[in-house]
Design an enzyme around this catalytic site. Sequence first.
Site, mmCIF file in Angstrom:
data_model
loop_
_atom_site.group_PDB
_atom_site.id
_atom_site.type_symbol
_atom_site.label_atom_id
_atom_site.label_comp_id
_atom_site.label_asym_id
_atom_site.label_seq_id
_atom_site.Cartn_x
_atom_site.Cartn_y
_atom_site.Cartn_z
ATOM 1 N N TYR A 122 7.268 -4.597 41.360
ATOM 2 C CA TYR A 122 7.234 -6.026 41.693
ATOM 3 C C TYR A 122 8.600 -6.661 41.486
ATOM 4 C CZ TYR A 122 2.098 -5.896 41.706
ATOM 5 O OH TYR A 122 0.793 -5.643 41.976
ATOM 6 N N MET A 174 0.174 -3.962 35.661
ATOM 7 C CA MET A 174 -1.036 -3.991 34.831
ATOM 8 C C MET A 174 -1.537 -2.578 34.530
ATOM 9 S SD MET A 174 -4.723 -5.780 35.558
ATOM 10 C CE MET A 174 -4.049 -7.394 35.883
ATOM 11 N N LYS A 217 -8.421 -4.099 8.729
ATOM 12 C CA LYS A 217 -8.763 -5.241 9.578
ATOM 13 C C LYS A 217 -8.380 -4.955 11.031
ATOM 14 C CE LYS A 217 -4.301 -7.272 8.327
ATOM 15 N NZ LYS A 217 -3.638 -8.218 7.417
ATOM 16 N N ARG A 222 -0.347 -19.777 3.715
ATOM 17 C CA ARG A 222 -1.192 -19.406 4.832
ATOM 18 C C ARG A 222 -2.637 -19.636 4.398
ATOM 19 N NH1 ARG A 222 -0.645 -13.302 7.192
ATOM 20 N NH2 ARG A 222 -1.949 -12.919 5.382
HETATM 21 C C1 LIG Z 1 -2.805 -7.430 6.584
HETATM 22 C C2 LIG Z 1 -2.848 -7.624 5.106
HETATM 23 C C3 LIG Z 1 -2.668 -6.514 4.249
HETATM 24 C C4 LIG Z 1 -2.181 -5.182 4.745
HETATM 25 O O1 LIG Z 1 -0.825 -5.324 5.126
HETATM 26 P P1 LIG Z 1 0.056 -4.088 5.672
HETATM 27 O O2 LIG Z 1 1.406 -4.696 5.835
HETATM 28 O O3 LIG Z 1 -0.536 -3.682 6.969
HETATM 29 O O4 LIG Z 1 0.019 -3.008 4.669
HETATM 30 C C5 LIG Z 1 -2.891 -6.717 2.898
HETATM 31 N N1 LIG Z 1 -3.223 -7.940 2.407
HETATM 32 C C6 LIG Z 1 -3.362 -9.024 3.199
HETATM 33 C C7 LIG Z 1 -3.722 -10.345 2.591
HETATM 34 C C8 LIG Z 1 -3.168 -8.900 4.576
HETATM 35 O O5 LIG Z 1 -3.281 -9.995 5.359
#
Ligand SMILES: *Cc1c(COP(=O)(O)O)cnc(C)c1O
Length: 390
Positions: free
Chosen positions: A272, A320, A51, A145
Site C-alpha cells: 500500500y 492487516m 495478568k 496509579r
Molecule cells: C504487571 C505487574 C507486575 C509484574 O510486572 P513485570 O514487570 O511483568 O514483572 C507486578 N506487580 C504489579 C502491581 C504489576 O502491575
Amino acid sequence: MTTSPTEAAGGAATGSEAPGAILTIDLAAVAANYRLLRDRLGGSECAACVKGDAYGVGMAAVSRTLASAGCRTFFVATVDEGLALRRLLPEAAVYALNGIAAGGARAAAASGLRPVLNSLGDIEIWSGLSGRPPAALHIDTGLNRLGLAPKDVALLAREPARLARLSLPLVISHLTCADEPANALNEQQRLAFVAAAGALRPPGQSRPLLSLAASSGIFLGPSYYFDLARPGASLLGLSPNLDLPNPMAPAVRLEAAILQVRDLAVGESVGYGASWRATRPTRTATVAVGYADGYFRALGGRGSAWVGGHRLPVLGRVSMDLVTLDVTDAPAGLVHPGAFVELIGSHDDADGVAARAGTIGYELLTRLGPRLHRRYLGATILETSDGGLL
Ligand SMILES: *Cc1c(COP(=O)(O)O)cnc(C)c1O
C-alpha cells in the site's frame, strides 16, 4: 525449541487449513526462568504475575507450568482473570491487582480469590464480608496509579481499627523506575514502603508478608526482595533491564509461512502507498502475518524476518494479514511457498522487535492476535481440576 514449524502447522489446535503464522511458547523456558528467579531470590518467595492472559501467551498453560515448578502465589489484574485462575489452580493463592467492586466482592470471596485493596473504599467493601476472607493491601509509594496514598496510610496508622475486620497476609507496593538501577526513585520508594508498612498494624494479626519487586526490581538487589517477589514479563523471557545482557531464556517465537515469491524489476513498488520501490532486481516473499496478528504496522520498512541465519528486511507497509520481505540475498532453497520464516525468536527477540516498532516487549506480547496457531512446547502433563490433561 527444535520441532520444525512445518510439522507443527498440521498439528496446530485449529486443524489442517493452509499454514499461516505460528506462535510457539516454550514452557520449558518458562519453567527455567522461574527457577532462575527463585534461586536468585534465595529465601524469599517467588510468585508470578500472569495478568492479561499471561501477557497474551496463555494463562492456563503458563500458570500450570509455573505451579508444577513450585509457584504457589499468582497475581492477575481483574477479578474475572482471578476467578478463571482459581478454577485452574484451586490450591494457589490468587491476588487480583485491580481490586474489587462492591458488587463482586461476595462472589470473589466465595471462590477464594484475594483482591488487592487499593483504597479506603476497597477496605470498607472487603471489611463488610463475613469470615474475614484474606486480601492484600497496596501502598502507593510514588507510581500514583493505584494504592493507598500517604494520607490514607497516615489515617490507617492513626485508626488501626479500620483494619480490624480484615485478614491481610500480604502488603505490596510497586516500583516506578525499576528498570533504571541508578534512578534515585527506587531507594526512595523502598524506604517509603518500609516506613508505611511499619506504620500499619492490623490489630491482632501476625506480620503480613511484604512484596515490592516485579521482574526488574528483583535485579536491583536483595534489599528489594522482601518476603515475596511477583515477576511476570521475565518469566516469558523479556529482559528485566534493556541496557544489560538478558539473563532470561527466550520463551516466545513467531513464525509465518511464505505464500508467494515474486521477482521485481527496478522501479516496481511493494505494498500500500507504494512506499518502497526496487532499486535493484529484487526477489520478494509475502508471508502470512500482519498487524491483525500483532505484527505492528510500525514495523513497515523497519522490521526483519530471518531464515537460516539470513536477514529478510520488511519491504513497504505491513498489511492487516500480510508482510512482504526482501529475500534476494537468501538461498533460493529456503524461500519458497510453504517455507517458514522467523519474525520473533532467536535472531530478534520480543524486546528487539518491539523496540523497532517504538514500543516494549510487554505490548508486543499482549497484542499477539487470536488468529495465530499457538503451540506449546515442553509442557509437563498435569491433571487439571476437572480431570482433564493439559
Ligand atoms: C504487571 C505487574 C507486575 C509484574 O510486572 P513485570 O514487570 O511483568 O514483572 C507486578 N506487580 C504489579 C502491581 C504489576 O502491575
